[in-house]
Design a protein around this motif. Structure first.
Motif, PDB file in Angstrom:
ATOM      1  N   ALA A  29       0.908  -1.277  -0.177  1.00 27.94           N
ATOM      2  CA  ALA A  29       0.086   0.053   0.117  1.00 27.94           C
ATOM      3  C   ALA A  29       0.834   1.293  -0.174  1.00 27.94           C
ATOM      4  N   ALA A  30       2.007   1.223   0.846  1.00 23.65           N
ATOM      5  CA  ALA A  30       2.918   2.428   0.772  1.00 23.65           C
ATOM      6  C   ALA A  30       3.547   2.517  -0.435  1.00 23.65           C
ATOM      7  N   ASN A  31       3.990   1.529  -0.852  1.00 19.90           N
ATOM      8  CA  ASN A  31       4.804   1.703  -2.152  1.00 19.90           C
ATOM      9  C   ASN A  31       4.075   2.216  -3.220  1.00 19.90           C
ATOM     10  N   LYS A  32       2.672   1.771  -3.477  1.00 18.19           N
ATOM     11  CA  LYS A  32       1.658   2.025  -4.421  1.00 18.19           C
ATOM     12  C   LYS A  32       1.241   3.386  -4.302  1.00 18.19           C
ATOM     13  N   LEU A  90       4.570   5.700  -5.590  1.00 14.44           N
ATOM     14  CA  LEU A  90       4.787   5.765  -6.998  1.00 14.44           C
ATOM     15  C   LEU A  90       3.703   6.374  -7.500  1.00 14.44           C
ATOM     16  N   ASP A  91       2.428   6.498  -7.155  1.00 13.72           N
ATOM     17  CA  ASP A  91       1.305   7.409  -7.683  1.00 13.72           C
ATOM     18  C   ASP A  91       1.798   8.848  -7.350  1.00 13.72           C
ATOM     19  N   GLN A  92       2.265   8.994  -6.087  1.00  7.97           N
ATOM     20  CA  GLN A  92       2.378  10.434  -5.726  1.00  7.97           C
ATOM     21  C   GLN A  92       3.597  11.286  -6.259  1.00  7.97           C
ATOM     22  N   THR A  93       4.441  10.373  -6.823  1.00  8.68           N
ATOM     23  CA  THR A  93       5.801  10.944  -7.603  1.00  8.68           C
ATOM     24  C   THR A  93       5.836  10.770  -8.748  1.00  8.68           C
ATOM     25  N   ASP A  94       4.632  10.273  -9.440  1.00  5.45           N
ATOM     26  CA  ASP A  94       4.698   9.777 -10.994  1.00  5.45           C
ATOM     27  C   ASP A  94       4.708  11.256 -11.783  1.00  5.45           C
ATOM     28  N   GLY A  95       5.580  11.349 -12.441  1.00  9.17           N
ATOM     29  CA  GLY A  95       5.902  12.603 -13.378  1.00  9.17           C
ATOM     30  C   GLY A  95       6.662  13.616 -12.833  1.00  9.17           C
ATOM     31  N   LEU A  96       6.914  13.488 -11.472  1.00  9.52           N
ATOM     32  CA  LEU A  96       7.924  14.351 -11.009  1.00  9.52           C
ATOM     33  C   LEU A  96       9.243  14.538 -11.295  1.00  9.52           C
ATOM     34  N   PRO A  97      10.032  15.569 -11.458  1.00  2.00           N
ATOM     35  CA  PRO A  97      11.394  15.772 -11.604  1.00  2.00           C
ATOM     36  C   PRO A  97      12.335  14.763 -10.776  1.00  2.00           C
ATOM     37  N   PRO A 117      14.665  15.197  -8.582  1.00  2.00           N
ATOM     38  CA  PRO A 117      14.859  15.763  -7.302  1.00  2.00           C
ATOM     39  C   PRO A 117      13.794  15.647  -6.260  1.00  2.00           C
ATOM     40  N   ALA A 118      12.699  16.194  -7.079  1.00  2.00           N
ATOM     41  CA  ALA A 118      11.519  16.376  -6.245  1.00  2.00           C
ATOM     42  C   ALA A 118      10.850  14.897  -5.808  1.00  2.00           C
ATOM     43  N   GLY A 119      11.003  13.875  -6.799  1.00  2.00           N
ATOM     44  CA  GLY A 119      10.681  12.594  -6.426  1.00  2.00           C
ATOM     45  C   GLY A 119      11.562  11.869  -5.431  1.00  2.00           C
ATOM     46  N   LEU A 120      12.863  12.129  -5.221  1.00  2.00           N
ATOM     47  CA  LEU A 120      13.881  11.666  -4.144  1.00  2.00           C
ATOM     48  C   LEU A 120      13.575  12.208  -3.035  1.00  2.00           C
ATOM     49  N   ALA A 121      13.087  13.487  -2.855  1.00  2.00           N
ATOM     50  CA  ALA A 121      12.810  14.133  -1.828  1.00  2.00           C
ATOM     51  C   ALA A 121      11.316  13.815  -1.206  1.00  2.00           C
ATOM     52  N   HIS A 122      10.570  13.490  -2.092  1.00  2.00           N
ATOM     53  CA  HIS A 122       9.322  12.996  -1.501  1.00  2.00           C
ATOM     54  C   HIS A 122       9.656  11.444  -0.852  1.00  2.00           C
ATOM     55  N   GLU A 123      10.340  10.731  -1.609  1.00  2.00           N
ATOM     56  CA  GLU A 123      10.670   9.505  -0.911  1.00  2.00           C
ATOM     57  C   GLU A 123      11.282   9.505   0.525  1.00  2.00           C
ATOM     58  N   VAL A 124      12.341  10.391   0.455  1.00  2.00           N
ATOM     59  CA  VAL A 124      13.048  10.351   1.815  1.00  2.00           C
ATOM     60  C   VAL A 124      12.341  11.115   2.870  1.00  2.00           C
ATOM     61  N   TYR A 125      11.496  12.348   2.550  1.00  2.00           N
ATOM     62  CA  TYR A 125      10.746  12.913   3.706  1.00  2.00           C
ATOM     63  C   TYR A 125       9.439  12.657   3.711  1.00  2.00           C
ATOM     64  N   ARG A 126       9.000  11.930   2.954  1.00  2.00           N
ATOM     65  CA  ARG A 126       7.344  11.740   2.919  1.00  2.00           C
ATOM     66  C   ARG A 126       6.970  10.270   2.872  1.00  2.00           C
ATOM     67  N   GLY A 127       8.275   9.329   2.779  1.00  4.99           N
ATOM     68  CA  GLY A 127       7.770   7.944   2.678  1.00  4.99           C
ATOM     69  C   GLY A 127       7.489   7.554   4.203  1.00  4.99           C
ATOM     70  N   GLU A 128       6.675   6.309   3.838  1.00  6.44           N
ATOM     71  CA  GLU A 128       5.984   6.078   5.130  1.00  6.44           C
ATOM     72  C   GLU A 128       7.054   4.926   6.188  1.00  6.44           C
ATOM     73  N   GLY A 129       7.940   4.679   5.631  1.00  4.32           N
ATOM     74  CA  GLY A 129       9.031   3.991   6.302  1.00  4.32           C
ATOM     75  C   GLY A 129       8.646   2.612   6.904  1.00  4.32           C
ATOM     76  N   VAL A 130       8.498   2.343   8.325  1.00  4.13           N
ATOM     77  CA  VAL A 130       8.757   0.913   8.714  1.00  4.13           C
ATOM     78  C   VAL A 130       7.105   0.629   9.289  1.00  4.13           C
ATOM     79  N   GLY A 131       6.746  -0.742   8.605  1.00  2.43           N
ATOM     80  CA  GLY A 131       5.522  -1.244   8.932  1.00  2.43           C
ATOM     81  C   GLY A 131       5.379  -2.044  10.161  1.00  2.43           C
TER      82      GLY A 131
END
Length: 248
Positions: free
Chosen positions: A204-207, A210-217, A219-233
């Motif tokens: 669910a978190a990976n989906k 992927l959806d939230q960063t689709d089409g981002l440049p 650097p923006a996609g990497l920042a989203h993954e690092v700072y807004r990713g959901e981390g540990v389940g």
């Protein structure tokens, strides 16, 4: 819910089966309403569901939008209803798989493209025939198809209305895999079992990621993954402990 879409459980996967085999599962408004009811029910309670599989009863996945309904003038529950149902299917917090055998034409291809993974039988037949009928896509094909196969191949499919086999679909990236006709459902079951063995939290978190960063440049996609990713389940410790126990 009517029997126009059947819900079946196979392992930890729920199969939603388009069930108008006498009409080659052509897509009309009542079928979309039945599909919508199932999708909403799964979204409301996905407990115990590892994946959702969309497939067709009888000879094929679907021959596409019911042209008879188009000619008669469809009565929709709300504007753009079918596209909203497809969006709800695509947005499920679960891996969604389209299992395609036989025909998958035009509107049916738009439905299939809502899935995260497309599995094709060798005898599958994919085509976008909007241009044959002086139509244009309104259920997402113009956006999802080029994201799967690239703009050049999408233009080819849309302009020629050519039919592509399961093997051709796999080669162009439209299908993730092409499976033998004789063991197609068993092959789909193997895919869903492999998915079910992994964390539903991560799926669910990976989906979402992927959806939230689709089409981002990048650097923006990497920042989203690092700072807004959901981390540990919640099942991380249990899974690591089980792995450690097997190794000891």
């Amino acid at each position: 819910m009517t029997d126009l879409v059947l819900r079946e459980t196979r392992g930890e996967a729920v199969h939603l089966v388009l069930n108008r085999p006498d009409k080659l599962n052509s897509l009309n408004v009542p079928l979309f309403q039945a599909l919508d009811a199932h999708v909403k029910a799964i979204a409301a309670d996905p407990t115990g569901v590892a994946a959702v599989v969309i497939r067709g009863a009888g000879r094929c996945f679907s021959a596409g939008h019911d042209l008879g309904d188009i000619a008669a003038g469809e009565r929709l529950p709300e504007p753009n209803y079918q596209s909203k149902v497809i969006e709800r299917l695509a947005a499920l917090p679960l891996p969604v798989i389209s299992a395609v055998h036989g025909h998958c034409y035009t509107g049916a291809l738009e439905l299939a493209l809502a899935a995260d993974i497309i599995l094709a039988a060798e005898g599958a037949k994919f085509a976008d025939t909007h241009a044959r009928w002086a139509l244009t896509p309104v259920w997402g094909l113009s956006q999802r198809l080029p994201r799967r196969v690239g703009t050049a191949k999408a233009r080819e499919m849309m302009f020629t209305c050519r039919t592509y086999s399961g093997r051709e679909a796999e080669a162009m990236g439209l299908a993730n895999a092409c499976l033998p006709d004789a063991t197609f459902l068993e092959g789909v079951d193997a895919w869903t079992a492999e998915i079910a063995a992994n964390s539903s939290f991560s799926h669910a978190a990976n989906k979402r990621l992927l959806d939230q960063t689709d089409g981002l440049p990048l650097p923006a996609g990497l920042a989203h993954e690092v700072y807004r990713g959901e981390g540990v389940g919640p099942d991380m410790r249990e899974r690591i402990a089980a792995f450690a126990a097997r190794k000891s």
